[in-house]
Design an enzyme around this catalytic site. Structure first.
Site, PDB file in Angstrom:
ATOM      1  N   ASP A  91     -23.116  17.263 -32.146  1.00  9.02           N
ATOM      2  CA  ASP A  91     -22.262  18.456 -32.107  1.00  9.02           C
ATOM      3  C   ASP A  91     -22.113  19.110 -33.467  1.00  9.02           C
ATOM      4  O   ASP A  91     -21.830  20.299 -33.571  1.00  9.02           O
ATOM      5  CB  ASP A  91     -20.886  18.113 -31.537  1.00  9.02           C
ATOM      6  CG  ASP A  91     -21.002  17.912 -30.046  1.00  9.02           C
ATOM      7  OD1 ASP A  91     -21.437  16.828 -29.621  1.00  9.02           O
ATOM      8  OD2 ASP A  91     -20.713  18.870 -29.307  1.00  9.02           O
ATOM      9  N   ASN A 114     -20.967  13.173 -32.684  1.00  7.22           N
ATOM     10  CA  ASN A 114     -21.469  13.306 -31.312  1.00  7.22           C
ATOM     11  C   ASN A 114     -20.444  12.648 -30.391  1.00  7.22           C
ATOM     12  O   ASN A 114     -19.405  12.122 -30.832  1.00  7.22           O
ATOM     13  CB  ASN A 114     -22.852  12.660 -31.180  1.00  7.22           C
ATOM     14  CG  ASN A 114     -23.511  12.991 -29.846  1.00  7.22           C
ATOM     15  OD1 ASN A 114     -23.498  14.146 -29.407  1.00  7.22           O
ATOM     16  ND2 ASN A 114     -24.049  12.004 -29.164  1.00  7.22           N
ATOM     17  N   LYS A 115     -20.738  12.668 -29.116  1.00  4.13           N
ATOM     18  CA  LYS A 115     -19.829  12.136 -28.095  1.00  4.13           C
ATOM     19  C   LYS A 115     -19.281  10.767 -28.482  1.00  4.13           C
ATOM     20  O   LYS A 115     -20.017   9.919 -28.991  1.00  4.13           O
ATOM     21  CB  LYS A 115     -20.587  12.071 -26.769  1.00  4.13           C
ATOM     22  CG  LYS A 115     -19.832  11.530 -25.582  1.00  4.13           C
ATOM     23  CD  LYS A 115     -18.504  12.204 -25.345  1.00  4.13           C
ATOM     24  CE  LYS A 115     -18.568  13.710 -25.232  1.00  4.13           C
ATOM     25  NZ  LYS A 115     -17.236  14.370 -25.316  1.00  4.13           N
ATOM     26  N   ARG A 150     -20.856  22.691 -21.049  1.00  5.70           N
ATOM     27  CA  ARG A 150     -20.625  21.780 -22.171  1.00  5.70           C
ATOM     28  C   ARG A 150     -21.955  21.395 -22.791  1.00  5.70           C
ATOM     29  O   ARG A 150     -23.015  21.716 -22.255  1.00  5.70           O
ATOM     30  CB  ARG A 150     -19.760  20.556 -21.780  1.00  5.70           C
ATOM     31  CG  ARG A 150     -19.900  19.992 -20.408  1.00  5.70           C
ATOM     32  CD  ARG A 150     -21.093  19.169 -20.089  1.00  5.70           C
ATOM     33  NE  ARG A 150     -21.458  18.268 -21.146  1.00  5.70           N
ATOM     34  CZ  ARG A 150     -22.699  17.953 -21.432  1.00  5.70           C
ATOM     35  NH1 ARG A 150     -23.709  18.465 -20.740  1.00  5.70           N
ATOM     36  NH2 ARG A 150     -22.974  17.126 -22.404  1.00  5.70           N
ATOM     37  N   GLY A 151     -21.825  20.687 -23.943  1.00 10.24           N
ATOM     38  CA  GLY A 151     -23.026  20.431 -24.730  1.00 10.24           C
ATOM     39  C   GLY A 151     -23.116  21.544 -25.772  1.00 10.24           C
ATOM     40  O   GLY A 151     -22.987  22.726 -25.425  1.00 10.24           O
ATOM     41  N   ALA A 152     -23.347  21.141 -27.024  1.00 12.47           N
ATOM     42  CA  ALA A 152     -23.222  22.104 -28.121  1.00 12.47           C
ATOM     43  C   ALA A 152     -24.065  23.383 -27.937  1.00 12.47           C
ATOM     44  O   ALA A 152     -23.517  24.499 -28.026  1.00 12.47           O
ATOM     45  CB  ALA A 152     -23.560  21.401 -29.436  1.00 12.47           C
ATOM     46  N   ARG A 199     -13.071  25.022 -28.199  1.00  8.37           N
ATOM     47  CA  ARG A 199     -13.408  23.632 -28.556  1.00  8.37           C
ATOM     48  C   ARG A 199     -13.748  23.595 -30.051  1.00  8.37           C
ATOM     49  O   ARG A 199     -14.482  24.464 -30.530  1.00  8.37           O
ATOM     50  CB  ARG A 199     -14.581  23.091 -27.716  1.00  8.37           C
ATOM     51  CG  ARG A 199     -14.231  22.935 -26.244  1.00  8.37           C
ATOM     52  CD  ARG A 199     -15.288  22.129 -25.504  1.00  8.37           C
ATOM     53  NE  ARG A 199     -15.160  20.707 -25.745  1.00  8.37           N
ATOM     54  CZ  ARG A 199     -16.074  19.805 -25.354  1.00  8.37           C
ATOM     55  NH1 ARG A 199     -17.166  20.195 -24.748  1.00  8.37           N
ATOM     56  NH2 ARG A 199     -15.880  18.528 -25.578  1.00  8.37           N
ATOM     57  N   GLN A 233     -20.395  11.850 -18.736  1.00  8.24           N
ATOM     58  CA  GLN A 233     -21.531  12.793 -18.808  1.00  8.24           C
ATOM     59  C   GLN A 233     -22.866  12.077 -18.612  1.00  8.24           C
ATOM     60  O   GLN A 233     -23.826  12.661 -18.097  1.00  8.24           O
ATOM     61  CB  GLN A 233     -21.545  13.514 -20.174  1.00  8.24           C
ATOM     62  CG  GLN A 233     -20.434  14.520 -20.379  1.00  8.24           C
ATOM     63  CD  GLN A 233     -19.217  13.912 -21.034  1.00  8.24           C
ATOM     64  OE1 GLN A 233     -18.959  12.717 -20.905  1.00  8.24           O
ATOM     65  NE2 GLN A 233     -18.452  14.718 -21.735  1.00  8.24           N
TER      66      GLN A 233
HETATM   67  O1  MRU Z   1     -17.941  16.924 -24.599  1.00  7.32           O
HETATM   68  P1  MRU Z   1     -19.360  17.332 -24.350  1.00  7.32           P
HETATM   69  O2  MRU Z   1     -19.865  16.908 -23.014  1.00  7.32           O
HETATM   70  O3  MRU Z   1     -19.590  18.789 -24.628  1.00  7.32           O
HETATM   71  O4  MRU Z   1     -20.195  16.512 -25.443  1.00  7.32           O
HETATM   72  C1  MRU Z   1     -21.567  16.746 -25.543  1.00  7.32           C
HETATM   73  C2  MRU Z   1     -22.238  15.897 -26.545  1.00  7.32           C
HETATM   74  O5  MRU Z   1     -21.644  15.114 -27.241  1.00  7.32           O
HETATM   75  C3  MRU Z   1     -23.713  16.147 -26.737  1.00  7.32           C
HETATM   76  O6  MRU Z   1     -24.362  14.977 -27.123  1.00  7.32           O
HETATM   77  C4  MRU Z   1     -23.911  17.215 -27.823  1.00  7.32           C
HETATM   78  O7  MRU Z   1     -23.147  18.343 -27.563  1.00  7.32           O
HETATM   79  C5  MRU Z   1     -25.335  17.604 -27.951  1.00  7.32           C
HETATM   80  S1  MRU Z   1     -25.903  18.534 -26.589  1.00  7.32           S
HETATM   81  C6  MRU Z   1     -27.545  18.897 -26.835  1.00  7.32           C
END
Ligand code: MRU
Length: 354
Positions: free
Chosen positions: A244, A254-255, A51-53, A96, A203
């Site tokens: 994201d 973002n999250k 996970r994470g973009a 996703r 997270q």
């Molecule tokens: O649902 P996730 O854990 O994939 O969400 C991740 C985030 O919101 C991060 O802040 C974003 O992807 C940036 S990662 C460098």
């Protein structure tokens, strides 16, 4: 073990496998997954095992290369190969919806395929492998550049708040929001970092606190609803978050919970910085309103981290995985190409022209 001694996402070409550290098991168990089927790769992205973009983009690049390798065993014509590969691409892309790095990486793979269509199928597969490795290798350089720009805004000893995990684990190296922190740490800056736990999937607690602490950085964990308190206490000098998708006007997704942090930061006059590689900027999406926001299962809120359900059975649950922070609340977007202060549509477009 330091934060730098394992790969978050990797390709095991000899065994035709995508290798991931299973982020759903951290911080208690360090386990690596070796995924060979497209279904297992799709599921790993959906379930947040990766996970994470940026990390999702790298995983999709490798996944679509592995699909090409498999398809090449039966398809000998370009048209037959391309049709099957496009179906595999669409399937991975459906895992996703919010992080644009997923479709960005898959599009890069398709562009490579189309640019080399005159080659034989084995040669095409080789080009796709090289492209997927390039996506991964560039990510580390990009994040280092983001880190250097971000660090130029900081002083030793500062208190920094971050939300979710835009760290090492969300990328291939350094993270985005954590890159200035890691680079400052290398220089002995002695930052104090506050991590929001990040409900509902934690997270911040499970991943950010883990990776920063094991890197030897002064780390304090707080529940999401405590962020305004630490700001009011004067403990926070800057906020760094990841992203994201950045819309063309500078709105950022973002999250979930990020916009809450940005609103409090505005009140307490604390700079709110969004770290984003240019692969996260989507000029095709005009504003935050058009960013697709992933809705996830109710159980993540009611039961996932508990021994027993923590809500009445069948209660209605609203569980968006991301929120949108208006560009007006963003002090700057920090990219590998430079810092865009007070982002606007014009500034975003200009940055991508260079
Ligand atoms: O649902 P996730 O854990 O994939 O969400 C991740 C985030 O919101 C991060 O802040 C974003 O992807 C940036 S990662 C460098």
């Amino acid at each position: 073990m330091t934060s730098q001694d394992f790969e978050v996402v990797d390709l095991d070409d000899a065994n035709s496998a995508l290798v991931l550290i299973d982020q759903t098991k951290l911080p208690n168990v360090t386990e690596f997954l070796h995924l060979t089927s497209q279904e297992s790769i799709w599921e790993a992205i959906y379930k947040l095992q990766v996970r994470g973009a940026p990390a999702i983009g790298v995983a999709a690049g490798f996944g679509s290369y592995l699909a090409a390798k498999e398809i090449a065993q039966t398809e000998t014509t370009f048209d037959g190969f391309y049709e099957k590969w496009k179906a595999a691409k669409a399937y991975l892309n459906s895992s996703r919806p919010t992080a644009v790095n997923l479709s960005w990486a898959l599009q890069r793979m398709e562009d490579t395929l189309l640019a080399n269509k005159s080659l034989s199928i084995p040669e095409l597969v080789h080009c796709l492998k090289e492209e997927s490795l390039a996506i991964k290798n560039e990510d580390a350089q990009t994040n280092r550049a983001i880190g250097e720009y971000g660090l130029s805004l900081l002083q030793p000893g500062m208190g920094i708040l971050t939300h979710c995990n835009a760290g090492w684990l969300a990328t291939t190296r350094y993270g985005t929001a954590t890159a200035p922190i890691y680079l400052g740490h290398e220089k002995g800056y002695q930052f104090r970092v506050y991590c929001d736990e990040t409900r509902p999937l934690l997270q911040g607690a499970r991943l950010t606190a883990w990776e920063l602490q094991r890197a030897g950085i002064d780390t304090t964990l707080l529940c999401d609803n405590m962020a305004p308190t630490v700001m009011r206490n004067g403990w926070i000098d800057a906020i760094f978050v990841g992203c994201d998708r950045v819309a063309a006007n500078g709105d950022v997704a973002n999250k979930i919970g990020t916009s809450y942090v940005a609103l409090a930061a505005k009140h307490y006059d604390i700079p709110f910085y969004v770290c984003a590689p240019t692969s996260t900027i989507d000029l095709e999406t005009p504003t935050g309103k058009e960013i697709p926001i992933e809705q996830r299962k109710p159980e993540e809120v009611t039961t996932t981290w508990y021994k027993e359900p923590m809500a009445p059975a069948d209660v209605k649950v609203f569980n968006p995985a991301f929120d949108v922070t208006d560009a007006a609340l963003v002090s700057a977007i920090i990219t590998e190409k430079g810092i865009i202060e007070k982002p606007t549509k014009e500034k975003m477009a200009d940055l991508l022209k260079n």
